[in-house]
Design a protein around this motif. Structure first.
Motif, mmCIF file in Angstrom:
data_model
loop_
_atom_site.group_PDB
_atom_site.id
_atom_site.type_symbol
_atom_site.label_atom_id
_atom_site.label_comp_id
_atom_site.label_asym_id
_atom_site.label_seq_id
_atom_site.Cartn_x
_atom_site.Cartn_y
_atom_site.Cartn_z
ATOM 1 N N THR A 15 18.457 0.474 50.923
ATOM 2 C CA THR A 15 19.061 0.457 52.258
ATOM 3 C C THR A 15 20.470 1.035 52.181
ATOM 4 N N GLY A 16 20.891 1.653 53.272
ATOM 5 C CA GLY A 16 22.194 2.322 53.266
ATOM 6 C C GLY A 16 22.263 3.384 52.186
ATOM 7 N N VAL A 64 14.291 7.121 56.099
ATOM 8 C CA VAL A 64 13.803 6.234 57.153
ATOM 9 C C VAL A 64 14.985 5.643 57.911
ATOM 10 N N ALA A 65 15.122 6.003 59.178
ATOM 11 C CA ALA A 65 16.201 5.473 60.009
ATOM 12 C C ALA A 65 15.850 4.071 60.478
ATOM 13 N N ALA A 66 16.776 3.130 60.308
ATOM 14 C CA ALA A 66 16.577 1.773 60.813
ATOM 15 C C ALA A 66 17.875 1.006 60.717
ATOM 16 N N ASP A 67 18.144 0.194 61.721
ATOM 17 C CA ASP A 67 19.244 -0.758 61.678
ATOM 18 C C ASP A 67 18.691 -2.017 61.019
ATOM 19 N N VAL A 68 18.980 -2.186 59.728
ATOM 20 C CA VAL A 68 18.333 -3.253 58.966
ATOM 21 C C VAL A 68 18.895 -4.639 59.279
ATOM 22 N N SER A 69 19.818 -4.736 60.217
ATOM 23 C CA SER A 69 20.277 -6.048 60.662
ATOM 24 C C SER A 69 19.388 -6.611 61.763
ATOM 25 N N ARG A 70 18.336 -5.850 62.157
ATOM 26 C CA ARG A 70 17.431 -6.269 63.222
ATOM 27 C C ARG A 70 16.016 -6.398 62.684
ATOM 28 N N ASN A 94 21.691 -2.444 49.849
ATOM 29 C CA ASN A 94 23.015 -1.824 49.752
ATOM 30 C C ASN A 94 23.689 -1.653 51.108
ATOM 31 N N ALA A 95 22.946 -1.720 52.200
ATOM 32 C CA ALA A 95 23.533 -1.488 53.525
ATOM 33 C C ALA A 95 24.681 -2.459 53.771
ATOM 34 N N GLY A 96 25.779 -1.936 54.294
ATOM 35 C CA GLY A 96 26.924 -2.801 54.561
ATOM 36 C C GLY A 96 27.995 -2.080 55.352
ATOM 37 N N ILE A 97 28.856 -2.869 55.956
ATOM 38 C CA ILE A 97 30.012 -2.329 56.675
ATOM 39 C C ILE A 97 31.258 -3.066 56.194
ATOM 40 N N ALA A 98 32.404 -2.413 56.330
ATOM 41 C CA ALA A 98 33.676 -3.004 55.922
ATOM 42 C C ALA A 98 34.696 -2.720 57.015
ATOM 43 N N LEU A 99 34.715 -3.571 58.024
ATOM 44 C CA LEU A 99 35.671 -3.445 59.114
ATOM 45 C C LEU A 99 36.978 -4.096 58.676
ATOM 46 N N ILE A 100 38.003 -3.301 58.446
ATOM 47 C CA ILE A 100 39.272 -3.847 57.954
ATOM 48 C C ILE A 100 39.993 -4.551 59.108
ATOM 49 N N ARG A 101 40.146 -5.877 58.954
ATOM 50 C CA ARG A 101 40.761 -6.691 59.999
ATOM 51 C C ARG A 101 41.651 -7.771 59.378
ATOM 52 N N GLY A 102 42.795 -8.008 60.011
ATOM 53 C CA GLY A 102 43.604 -9.162 59.670
ATOM 54 C C GLY A 102 43.096 -10.388 60.397
ATOM 55 N N ILE A 103 43.597 -11.562 60.022
ATOM 56 C CA ILE A 103 43.128 -12.797 60.650
ATOM 57 C C ILE A 103 43.329 -12.766 62.164
ATOM 58 N N ASP A 104 44.482 -12.297 62.603
ATOM 59 C CA ASP A 104 44.795 -12.330 64.032
ATOM 60 C C ASP A 104 44.069 -11.260 64.827
ATOM 61 N N ASP A 105 43.529 -10.246 64.128
ATOM 62 C CA ASP A 105 42.811 -9.164 64.808
ATOM 63 C C ASP A 105 41.298 -9.350 64.775
ATOM 64 N N LEU A 106 40.822 -10.260 63.945
ATOM 65 C CA LEU A 106 39.380 -10.433 63.761
ATOM 66 C C LEU A 106 38.764 -11.096 64.979
ATOM 67 N N ILE A 115 28.399 -10.166 59.267
ATOM 68 C CA ILE A 115 27.397 -11.058 58.682
ATOM 69 C C ILE A 115 25.995 -10.482 58.872
ATOM 70 N N ALA A 116 25.734 -9.915 60.026
ATOM 71 C CA ALA A 116 24.407 -9.362 60.302
ATOM 72 C C ALA A 116 24.076 -8.186 59.388
ATOM 73 N N VAL A 117 25.025 -7.260 59.240
ATOM 74 C CA VAL A 117 24.754 -6.054 58.451
ATOM 75 C C VAL A 117 24.812 -6.334 56.956
ATOM 76 N N ASN A 118 25.772 -7.133 56.515
ATOM 77 C CA ASN A 118 25.982 -7.331 55.083
ATOM 78 C C ASN A 118 25.120 -8.436 54.483
#
Length: 246
Positions: A15-16, A64-70, A94-106, A115-118
């Protein structure tokens, strides 16, 4: 004993798999003899390039295209893979995302998506491959975690939580599938040379004792080792260039 496993006759799903670590893993599995399904979500051209590279090794491959969180997308992907290549004997989550966020921006949406993707995707894909693996009493599952599962990391606490959960999932499946001939392990890379790392997460390798970033190929080497080892299960193998030690 050969350094690389003989995977002739095996079917792998990555995956990914359109770029970075996933692409390197897909190509290494093919070099070892496996036919490979390359999952992706949006990067069609990149996934097709990986398939073309695999074809150069003489192995079969399909993108193979697929959103593996669904769940419904995973079910459709599995039907396509099975129809094209056969049921997977090897799964690399292996599919995953890394959205860089601070505590106050999350935001709640950021947390749920991560959580869904990773994490959830690994659960859905693992559940989908288990009937075949159990029936033949052989299977290899490798989850791509991160050093952030045990350290502070630079992406955010949502990413930490998703990767720590992935390692818990690894151990939970390993304990319950060991009698079925199925091993489940994880690889936890830190600061691998990707666009994301160099663009903001760690522009230079100054904090790495080894003095350089890791490579996707080095991660793929460990994945191949885990696929080829029938005695190791429930373990997380860290690659950090000396940043941390287990």
């Amino acid at each position: 004993m050969p350094l690389a496993p003989d995977l002739n006759g095996r079917i792998a799903l990555v995956t990914g798999g359109s770029r970075g670590i996933g692409a390197a893993v897909a190509c290494r599995l093919a070099e070892a003899g496996a036919d490979v399904a390359v999952n992706y979500r949006e990067r069609t051209a990149d996934a097709e390039a990986v398939v073309a590279a695999i074809a150069q090794t003489g192995r079969r491959a399909v993108a193979v295209a697929a959103d593996v969180s669904r769940g419904e997308a995973v079910a459709a992907m599995m039907r396509r893979v099975t129809d094209s290549l056969g049921a997977p004997d090897i799964l690399v989550n292996n599919a995953g995302i890394a959205l860089i966020r601070g505590i106050d921006d999350l935001t709640e949406a950021d947390f749920d998506q991560t959580i869904a993707v990773n994490l959830k995707s690994a659960f859905l894909c693992t559940q989908a491959v288990l009937p075949h693996m159990r029936a033949q009493r052989w299977g290899r599952i490798v989850n791509i975690s991160s050093g952030a599962a045990r350290g502070a990391g630079g992406v955010g606490l949502h990413y930490n939580a998703s990767k720590a959960g992935l390692e818990g999932l690894t151990r939970g499946y390993a304990a319950r599938l060991v009698k079925d001939g199925i091993t489940v392990n994880a690889v936890a890379p830190s600061l691998i040379e990707t666009d994301m790392v160099k663009a903001g997460l760690a522009p230079t390798p100054a904090r790495i004792p080894l003095g350089r970033f890791g490579t996707a190929e080095e991660v793929a080497q460990v994945v191949l080792m885990l696929v080829g080892n029938a005695y190791m299960t429930g373990q997380t193998v860290a690659l950090s260039g000396g940043i941390a030690f287990n």
